[in-house]
Design a protein around this motif. Structure first.
Motif, PDB file in Angstrom:
ATOM      1  N   LYS A   1       8.442  -1.023   2.532  1.00 26.71           N
ATOM      2  CA  LYS A   1       7.164  -1.267   1.877  1.00 26.71           C
ATOM      3  C   LYS A   1       6.200  -1.671   2.998  1.00 26.71           C
ATOM      4  O   LYS A   1       6.569  -2.480   3.849  1.00 26.71           O
ATOM      5  CB  LYS A   1       7.265  -2.403   0.860  1.00 26.71           C
ATOM      6  N   THR A   2       5.000  -1.122   3.014  1.00 23.10           N
ATOM      7  CA  THR A   2       4.044  -1.463   4.062  1.00 23.10           C
ATOM      8  C   THR A   2       2.727  -1.929   3.456  1.00 23.10           C
ATOM      9  O   THR A   2       2.373  -1.542   2.339  1.00 23.10           O
ATOM     10  CB  THR A   2       3.781  -0.275   5.014  1.00 23.10           C
TER      11      THR A   2
ATOM     12  N   LEU B   1      -0.232  -1.381   4.876  1.00 23.24           N
ATOM     13  CA  LEU B   1      -1.267  -0.399   5.211  1.00 23.24           C
ATOM     14  C   LEU B   1      -0.648   0.983   5.092  1.00 23.24           C
ATOM     15  O   LEU B   1       0.569   1.141   5.202  1.00 23.24           O
ATOM     16  CB  LEU B   1      -1.783  -0.590   6.637  1.00 23.24           C
ATOM     17  N   HIS B   2      -1.483   1.990   4.915  1.00 21.15           N
ATOM     18  CA  HIS B   2      -0.986   3.352   4.870  1.00 21.15           C
ATOM     19  C   HIS B   2      -0.551   3.800   6.256  1.00 21.15           C
ATOM     20  O   HIS B   2      -1.148   3.408   7.268  1.00 21.15           O
ATOM     21  CB  HIS B   2      -2.066   4.301   4.332  1.00 21.15           C
ATOM     22  N   HIS B   3       0.470   4.632   6.293  1.00 16.75           N
ATOM     23  CA  HIS B   3       0.947   5.204   7.549  1.00 16.75           C
ATOM     24  C   HIS B   3      -0.130   6.113   8.131  1.00 16.75           C
ATOM     25  O   HIS B   3      -0.727   6.917   7.420  1.00 16.75           O
ATOM     26  CB  HIS B   3       2.220   6.009   7.273  1.00 16.75           C
TER      27      HIS B   3
ATOM     28  N   HIS C   1       0.803  -1.219   0.000  1.00 15.66           N
ATOM     29  CA  HIS C   1       0.000   0.000   0.000  1.00 15.66           C
ATOM     30  C   HIS C   1       0.837   1.271   0.000  1.00 15.66           C
ATOM     31  O   HIS C   1       0.351   2.329  -0.408  1.00 15.66           O
ATOM     32  CB  HIS C   1      -0.933   0.033   1.221  1.00 15.66           C
ATOM     33  N   GLU C   2       2.065   1.182   0.502  1.00 14.77           N
ATOM     34  CA  GLU C   2       2.870   2.392   0.599  1.00 14.77           C
ATOM     35  C   GLU C   2       4.343   2.006   0.550  1.00 14.77           C
ATOM     36  O   GLU C   2       4.731   0.937   1.013  1.00 14.77           O
ATOM     37  CB  GLU C   2       2.559   3.108   1.921  1.00 14.77           C
TER      38      GLU C   2
ATOM     39  N   HIS D   1      -4.137   0.031  13.103  1.00 17.08           N
ATOM     40  CA  HIS D   1      -3.315   0.442  11.958  1.00 17.08           C
ATOM     41  C   HIS D   1      -1.957  -0.265  11.922  1.00 17.08           C
ATOM     42  O   HIS D   1      -1.079   0.135  11.158  1.00 17.08           O
ATOM     43  CB  HIS D   1      -3.115   1.959  11.982  1.00 17.08           C
TER      44      HIS D   1
ATOM     45  N   HIS E   1       0.911  -2.466  10.908  1.00 19.29           N
ATOM     46  CA  HIS E   1       1.178  -2.941   9.555  1.00 19.29           C
ATOM     47  C   HIS E   1       2.393  -3.866   9.509  1.00 19.29           C
ATOM     48  O   HIS E   1       3.256  -3.840  10.371  1.00 19.29           O
ATOM     49  CB  HIS E   1       1.367  -1.779   8.577  1.00 19.29           C
TER      50      HIS E   1
END
Length: 178
Positions: A131-132, A134-136, A45-46, A67, A69
């Motif tokens: 690389k994650t 979920l969004h931060h 996602h990010e 949240h 991740h």
């Protein structure tokens, strides 16, 4: 992509595919089917990166639920001492593992949710890619103090951010989450 070692439950040190010829190298750091074949379910996602001077310590960071991740990290240039602390409930809570990631060894680290992550830059211009899945979420940012879990970083006075100096200790974190 192949597993070199499982550092903590679900924390995988990986060797990516490297293609070398007369022009140089081509390194495949992520391939969803390869990750799935290793048992890793990761939807990107990010992506972001940091560049650090020698003796900069970044960590120990994580995102709080809901949240939290998973991350994939690797060092493109320079080298870092990468450190993981298990914050998941159970017998593994507080276990610490480390490895060196570098532009030279090209190793990739998969870190599931529930793990505090940080690193010490061993060289100037050490570039870490993240690389994650979920969004931060800035309001979910959290961490534990770098010097509170018995790990020998090999340095007495690392270069730290104000934020990282303010994190609770591992024992304070545990008391607040029991």
């Amino acid at each position: 992509m192949k597993i070199i070692e499982e550092l903590l439950p679900g924390c995988l040190l990986l060797e990516p595919q490297v293609f070398t010829d007369h022009r140089g190298e081509f390194v495949k750091t992520f391939h969803d089917d390869s990750m799935h074949s290793l048992g890793v379910d990761f939807n990107l996602h990010e992506e972001f990166y940091s560049v650090s001077h020698k003796n900069v310590l970044r960590g120990m960071h994580f995102q709080r639920a809901p949240h939290a991740h998973a991350k994939i990290v690797y060092c493109l240039t320079g080298s870092v001492l990468d450190v993981l602390v298990d914050l998941r409930e159970g017998a593994h809570f507080g276990r610490v593992k480390s490895t060196v990631l570098s532009g030279e060894n090209k190793r990739v680290l998969f870190i599931p949710a529930g793990i505090a992550h940080g690193f010490l830059a061993l060289e100037d211009q050490s570039m870490m890619m993240y690389k994650t899945d979920l969004h931060h979420v800035p309001s979910a940012d959290s961490g534990i103090r770098w010097d509170s879990f018995g790990f020998d970083w090999g340095i007495q006075q690392p270069i730290l951010s104000e934020r990282d100096m303010q994190h609770p200790t591992l024992s304070e974190y545990r008391q607040n989450h029991e």
